[in-house]
Design a protein around this motif. Structure first.
Motif, short mmCIF file in Angstrom:
data_model
loop_
_atom_site.label_atom_id
_atom_site.label_comp_id
_atom_site.label_asym_id
_atom_site.label_seq_id
_atom_site.Cartn_x
_atom_site.Cartn_y
_atom_site.Cartn_z
N LEU A 99 0.87 -1.17 0.00
CA LEU A 99 0.00 0.00 0.00
C LEU A 99 0.90 1.22 0.00
N ARG A 100 0.70 2.10 -0.96
CA ARG A 100 1.56 3.27 -1.08
C ARG A 100 0.73 4.54 -0.94
N PHE A 101 1.19 5.42 -0.07
CA PHE A 101 0.58 6.73 0.15
C PHE A 101 1.69 7.77 0.09
N LYS A 102 1.33 9.02 0.11
CA LYS A 102 2.38 10.05 0.09
C LYS A 102 3.24 9.92 1.35
N GLY A 103 4.52 9.69 1.14
CA GLY A 103 5.46 9.62 2.24
C GLY A 103 5.62 8.26 2.91
N ARG A 104 4.70 7.31 2.63
CA ARG A 104 4.76 6.03 3.33
C ARG A 104 4.36 4.86 2.42
N THR A 105 5.04 3.73 2.64
CA THR A 105 4.70 2.49 1.96
C THR A 105 4.57 1.38 3.01
N TYR A 106 3.48 0.62 2.93
CA TYR A 106 3.23 -0.51 3.83
C TYR A 106 3.32 -1.80 3.02
N CYS A 107 3.64 -2.90 3.73
CA CYS A 107 3.90 -4.16 3.04
C CYS A 107 3.31 -5.35 3.80
N GLN A 108 2.92 -6.37 3.03
CA GLN A 108 2.54 -7.69 3.54
C GLN A 108 3.22 -8.74 2.67
N GLY A 109 3.33 -9.97 3.20
CA GLY A 109 3.82 -11.07 2.36
C GLY A 109 5.21 -11.53 2.74
N TRP A 110 5.77 -12.42 1.91
CA TRP A 110 7.02 -13.08 2.27
C TRP A 110 8.21 -12.13 2.33
N ILE A 111 8.17 -11.01 1.63
CA ILE A 111 9.28 -10.06 1.69
C ILE A 111 9.36 -9.40 3.06
N CYS A 112 8.20 -9.19 3.67
CA CYS A 112 8.17 -8.43 4.94
C CYS A 112 7.28 -9.15 5.95
N PRO A 113 7.72 -10.25 6.51
CA PRO A 113 6.92 -10.98 7.49
C PRO A 113 6.62 -10.13 8.71
N THR A 114 5.42 -10.27 9.25
CA THR A 114 5.01 -9.44 10.39
C THR A 114 5.10 -10.21 11.70
N PRO A 115 5.39 -9.51 12.79
CA PRO A 115 5.36 -10.17 14.10
C PRO A 115 3.94 -10.50 14.50
N GLU A 116 3.78 -11.34 15.50
CA GLU A 116 2.46 -11.78 15.94
C GLU A 116 1.60 -10.58 16.34
N GLY A 117 0.34 -10.61 15.90
CA GLY A 117 -0.60 -9.56 16.23
C GLY A 117 -0.60 -8.39 15.27
N LYS A 118 0.28 -8.41 14.27
CA LYS A 118 0.36 -7.34 13.28
C LYS A 118 0.03 -7.89 11.89
N THR A 119 -0.55 -7.04 11.06
CA THR A 119 -0.90 -7.47 9.70
C THR A 119 -0.17 -6.68 8.62
N TRP A 120 0.46 -5.57 9.00
CA TRP A 120 1.19 -4.75 8.04
C TRP A 120 2.56 -4.39 8.61
N VAL A 121 3.47 -4.05 7.70
CA VAL A 121 4.79 -3.56 8.05
C VAL A 121 4.96 -2.17 7.45
N LEU A 122 5.47 -1.23 8.23
CA LEU A 122 5.84 0.07 7.68
C LEU A 122 7.16 -0.14 6.93
N PHE A 123 7.06 -0.29 5.65
CA PHE A 123 8.18 -0.74 4.82
C PHE A 123 9.15 0.38 4.47
N TYR A 124 8.61 1.58 4.25
CA TYR A 124 9.45 2.67 3.72
C TYR A 124 8.83 4.00 4.08
N GLU A 125 9.68 4.95 4.49
CA GLU A 125 9.23 6.30 4.78
C GLU A 125 10.13 7.31 4.08
N ASP A 126 9.51 8.22 3.34
CA ASP A 126 10.25 9.29 2.67
C ASP A 126 9.23 10.36 2.29
N GLU A 127 9.33 11.51 2.92
CA GLU A 127 8.31 12.55 2.71
C GLU A 127 8.24 13.02 1.26
N LYS A 128 9.30 12.76 0.48
CA LYS A 128 9.30 13.18 -0.92
C LYS A 128 8.62 12.17 -1.84
#
Length: 275
Positions: A99-128
């Motif tokens: 999921l990509r929004f201005k300044g932030r990208t979230y991730c699911q799946g084998w590239i970014c496994p999540t800890p227990e109780g979480k469904t998304w990972v804050l994958f990338y942050e860049d205000e530009k």
């Protein structure tokens, strides 16, 4: 009788004059351009869906993958992107989704496994950074970038029916250097440093299918570039994308804090240690 004839003559004259003005106004307005048609779509909580087939390889080898993207628009731009890999029938790992929004990208799946109780990972942050609707380096959500690509058109011909509308194929070639000047998406992807030397001359062959409403219904791109990683290898890329449902109601919500792992947390999760 003479008065009636004179009155009718005046009425006909006025009618002809008004009709002439109307025709002139219509001629000045003319058909809508693809850039303007796209601009009219970029309104809040509307969007489009894109399905892609990507083929790439080198030295005779070939790989293929499928992706599906939903784009949400608002205030003249793309505000959110939901991008996911379409898994193969024999896939054993969960597919990747961003999921990509201005300044932030979230991730699911084998590239970014999540800890227990979480469904998304804050994958990338860049205000530009910002979300883009693009396929094969062609930015399909930016009117200026679309206009620049179509300015390199070399041929046009009928292109069949897509998404319920008869389409016309526009085709041409555009270089990395030209794309960097015209496309925010390409500049963002290229690290915001213009391509130089041989890279600037890489040519992308493109074909766009435009419906009667001038919206893109299909896009094909292909290019070959030299990759130097110990050895000099030519790598090819072919992408075929189809767009459907322009103007559909779309809402891509930002994941909540409670369901999102921070960048440092997910890397230390048990599942990431196994990957």
């Amino acid at each position: 009788m003479r008065r009636w004839i004179a009155t009718m003559a005046v009425a006909v004259t006025v009618s002809v004059a008004v009709t002439g003005l109307g025709t002139a106004a219509d001629a000045q307005t003319g058909p809508i351009s693809p850039a303007d048609a796209l601009r009219r779509q970029l309104v809040e909580n509307r969007g489009v869906t894109m399905s892609e087939v990507t083929t790439w390889g080198r030295d005779g080898g070939k790989n293929k993958s499928r992706q599906k993207t939903r784009a949400e628009f608002g205030k003249g731009t793309v505000t959110a992107i939901d991008f996911r890999d379409v898994p193969r029938s024999n896939a054993s790992e969960p597919p990747v989704r961003f999921l990509r929004f201005k300044g932030r990208t979230y991730c699911q799946g084998w590239i970014c496994p999540t800890p227990e109780g979480k469904t998304w990972v804050l994958f990338y942050e860049d205000e530009k950074s910002r979300p883009f609707l693009k396929s094969g380096e062609i930015d399909l959500g930016d009117p200026a970038a679309l206009r620049a690509v179509l300015a390199t058109t070399e041929a046009k011909r009928p292109g069949g029916v897509y998404d319920g509308t008869r389409a016309t194929i526009h085709q041409g070639t555009i270089t990395y250097a030209q794309l960097y000047k015209a496309s925010l998406a390409f500049r963002d992807q290229y690290g915001r440093k213009p391509p130089a030397g041989r890279a600037a001359k890489v040519k992308i062959s493109w074909r766009l299918w435009l419906g009667k409403d001038q919206l893109v219904r299909r896009v094909q791109t292909s290019w070959t570039e030299l990759v130097i990683n110990g050895t000099r290898v030519r790598e090819f890329h072919v992408i075929d994308a189809r767009l459907t449902g322009w103007g559909a109601k779309t809402d891509i919500p930002v994941p909540s804090t409670d369901e999102t792992a921070k960048q440092g947390d997910w890397k230390d999760s048990p599942s990431s240690a196994l990957s």
